[in-house]
Design a protein around this motif. Structure first.
Motif, PDB file in Angstrom:
ATOM      1  N   UNK A   5      32.529  39.042  26.612  1.00  0.00           N
ATOM      2  CA  UNK A   5      32.330  39.762  25.349  1.00  0.00           C
ATOM      3  C   UNK A   5      32.856  41.195  25.432  1.00  0.00           C
ATOM      4  N   UNK A   6      32.829  41.795  26.613  1.00  0.00           N
ATOM      5  CA  UNK A   6      33.295  43.171  26.751  1.00  0.00           C
ATOM      6  C   UNK A   6      34.754  43.260  27.197  1.00  0.00           C
ATOM      7  N   UNK A   7      35.307  42.180  27.688  1.00  0.00           N
ATOM      8  CA  UNK A   7      36.675  42.239  28.238  1.00  0.00           C
ATOM      9  C   UNK A   7      37.764  42.592  27.228  1.00  0.00           C
ATOM     10  N   UNK A   8      37.724  42.104  25.966  1.00  0.00           N
ATOM     11  CA  UNK A   8      38.795  42.501  25.037  1.00  0.00           C
ATOM     12  C   UNK A   8      38.883  44.021  24.833  1.00  0.00           C
ATOM     13  N   UNK A   9      37.745  44.688  24.736  1.00  0.00           N
ATOM     14  CA  UNK A   9      37.774  46.142  24.578  1.00  0.00           C
ATOM     15  C   UNK A   9      38.286  46.818  25.842  1.00  0.00           C
ATOM     16  N   UNK A  10      37.904  46.284  27.002  1.00  0.00           N
ATOM     17  CA  UNK A  10      38.393  46.866  28.248  1.00  0.00           C
ATOM     18  C   UNK A  10      39.907  46.683  28.362  1.00  0.00           C
ATOM     19  N   UNK A  11      40.392  45.525  27.975  1.00  0.00           N
ATOM     20  CA  UNK A  11      41.846  45.294  28.007  1.00  0.00           C
ATOM     21  C   UNK A  11      42.567  46.257  27.052  1.00  0.00           C
ATOM     22  N   UNK A  12      41.960  46.490  25.896  1.00  0.00           N
ATOM     23  CA  UNK A  12      42.549  47.426  24.936  1.00  0.00           C
ATOM     24  C   UNK A  12      42.599  48.833  25.534  1.00  0.00           C
ATOM     25  N   UNK A  13      41.509  49.250  26.151  1.00  0.00           N
ATOM     26  CA  UNK A  13      41.472  50.566  26.795  1.00  0.00           C
ATOM     27  C   UNK A  13      42.516  50.642  27.908  1.00  0.00           C
ATOM     28  N   UNK A  14      42.636  49.591  28.703  1.00  0.00           N
ATOM     29  CA  UNK A  14      43.624  49.561  29.782  1.00  0.00           C
ATOM     30  C   UNK A  14      45.037  49.714  29.240  1.00  0.00           C
ATOM     31  N   UNK A  15      45.349  49.018  28.159  1.00  0.00           N
ATOM     32  CA  UNK A  15      46.668  49.131  27.542  1.00  0.00           C
ATOM     33  C   UNK A  15      46.943  50.542  27.042  1.00  0.00           C
ATOM     34  N   UNK A  16      45.942  51.173  26.472  1.00  0.00           N
ATOM     35  CA  UNK A  16      46.111  52.541  25.983  1.00  0.00           C
ATOM     36  C   UNK A  16      46.295  53.519  27.140  1.00  0.00           C
ATOM     37  N   UNK A  17      45.546  53.300  28.223  1.00  0.00           N
ATOM     38  CA  UNK A  17      45.704  54.152  29.408  1.00  0.00           C
ATOM     39  C   UNK A  17      47.120  54.003  29.960  1.00  0.00           C
ATOM     40  N   UNK A  18      47.617  52.779  30.019  1.00  0.00           N
ATOM     41  CA  UNK A  18      48.981  52.540  30.511  1.00  0.00           C
ATOM     42  C   UNK A  18      50.000  53.281  29.648  1.00  0.00           C
ATOM     43  N   UNK A  19      49.782  53.287  28.335  1.00  0.00           N
ATOM     44  CA  UNK A  19      50.699  53.983  27.430  1.00  0.00           C
ATOM     45  C   UNK A  19      50.559  55.500  27.540  1.00  0.00           C
ATOM     46  N   UNK A  20      49.350  55.981  27.780  1.00  0.00           N
ATOM     47  CA  UNK A  20      49.113  57.424  27.850  1.00  0.00           C
ATOM     48  C   UNK A  20      49.581  58.024  29.173  1.00  0.00           C
ATOM     49  N   UNK A  21      49.509  57.224  30.255  1.00  0.00           N
ATOM     50  CA  UNK A  21      49.881  57.728  31.589  1.00  0.00           C
ATOM     51  C   UNK A  21      50.775  56.728  32.302  1.00  0.00           C
ATOM     52  N   UNK A  22      51.972  56.485  31.799  1.00  0.00           N
ATOM     53  CA  UNK A  22      52.822  55.432  32.377  1.00  0.00           C
ATOM     54  C   UNK A  22      53.256  55.688  33.823  1.00  0.00           C
ATOM     55  N   UNK A  23      53.301  56.936  34.240  1.00  0.00           N
ATOM     56  CA  UNK A  23      53.792  57.262  35.585  1.00  0.00           C
ATOM     57  C   UNK A  23      52.724  57.915  36.447  1.00  0.00           C
ATOM     58  N   UNK A  24      51.476  57.562  36.249  1.00  0.00           N
ATOM     59  CA  UNK A  24      50.408  58.260  36.972  1.00  0.00           C
ATOM     60  C   UNK A  24      50.302  57.855  38.436  1.00  0.00           C
ATOM     61  N   UNK A  25      50.809  56.672  38.788  1.00  0.00           N
ATOM     62  CA  UNK A  25      50.682  56.202  40.158  1.00  0.00           C
ATOM     63  C   UNK A  25      49.371  55.484  40.427  1.00  0.00           C
ATOM     64  N   UNK A  26      48.448  55.536  39.476  1.00  0.00           N
ATOM     65  CA  UNK A  26      47.171  54.834  39.588  1.00  0.00           C
ATOM     66  C   UNK A  26      47.228  53.646  38.632  1.00  0.00           C
ATOM     67  N   UNK A  27      46.860  52.459  39.088  1.00  0.00           N
ATOM     68  CA  UNK A  27      46.885  51.312  38.173  1.00  0.00           C
ATOM     69  C   UNK A  27      46.043  51.588  36.919  1.00  0.00           C
TER      70      UNK A  27
END
Length: 192
Positions: free
Chosen positions: A122-144
Motif C-alpha cells: 500500500x505504501x510502495x507506489x508513493x515510495x516509488x514516486x518519491x524515488x523517481x522524483x529524487x532521481x530527477x532532482x539529483x541525477x548525478x548525486x552518486x547515491x542511489x
C-alpha cells in the motif's frame, strides 16, 4: 456494487471515521459493528480477524493520502524538487491531522504481515514516486535514488512522530514542523 461490498466498505469507512476521534485501540470489531448499525458478528463475514479489518482501514488511510498527493501534484510545477517538497509537507500535515490513522498505517504487525493483510504494497507506489522524483532532482548525486528517498522518508516520518508527540516543540519551541521538513530536504537534496 454488490451488497456485500457495500457493507464491507461501510465497515472500513466507519473504522476510519472512528479514528478521527479515538485511538487505534478503540477499533474493536464490536464497536465498529455497533457504529455501522450491524450485528457484532457481521464484520466477521468480511474480515475473518481483527487484523484484517485494521489492515483494510489502514489501506483506506494510504488511499486517502495518495489522493491528496495526486491532487496537489496536479497543480505543482514540474520541478522535481518542488514536487518532493509538496509530498513532504503533505506527509507531515497528514500525520498531524490524522494522528490515529497515521499510527495505524505504520503499525509494524500490519506492515509485515503477508498476503491481503500486509500493508507493504500500500505504501510502495508513493515510495516509488518519491524515488523517481529524487532521481530527477539529483541525477548525478552518486547515491542511489532509493537510498536518498528512503532517508528522506525516514526523516519525515521521524519529524512527523516527534511533532505529534510534542518533542520538537519541547526541544526547540517550534510552532510549525515545516522548517524541519525544509532542513531535511536541504540535507538530502542540497539547497533549493
Amino acid at each position: 456494487m454488490p451488497p456485500d461490498d457495500a457493507l464491507r466498505d461501510r465497515l472500513v469507512r466507519v473504522g476510519a471515521e472512528l479514528l478521527r476521534t479515538e485511538s487505534p485501540g478503540a477499533l474493536s470489531l464490536r464497536e465498529i459493528a455497533r457504529r455501522a448499525g450491524v450485528s457484532h458478528g457481521a464484520p466477521r463475514r468480511y474480515f475473518p480477524t481483527h487484523l484484517t479489518l485494521l489492515s483494510a482501514i489502514a489501506r483506506s488511510g494510504f488511499a486517502d493520502f495518495s489522493e491528496q498527493v495526486t491532487a496537489a501534484l496536479r497543480t505543482t510545477p514540474e520541478d522535481p524538487r518542488i514536487k518532493i517538497t509538496t509530498i513532504a509537507y503533505l506527509y507531515v500535515r497528514f500525520a498531524a491531522t490524522n494522528r490515529s490513522m497515521f499510527e495505524l498505517m505504520f503499525r509494524h504487525d500490519l506492515l509485515t504481515s503477508g498476503g491481503e493483510l500486509g500493508l507493504r504494497d500500500a505504501s510502495l507506489p508513493l515510495f516509488r514516486q518519491l524515488t523517481g522524483l529524487v532521481a530527477a532532482a539529483r541525477p548525478d548525486s552518486g547515491v542511489p535514488p532509493r537510498v536518498t528517498a528512503a532517508a528522506i522518508w525516514a526523516a519525515l516520518h521521524g519529524t512527523a512522530q516527534l511533532w505529534n508527540w510534542g518533542s520538537l516543540t519541547l526541544a526547540t519551541d517550534a510552532t510549525d514542523p515545516l522548517p524541519f521538513v525544509d532542513a531535511t530536504l536541504t540535507a538530502h537534496l542540497g539547497p533549493p
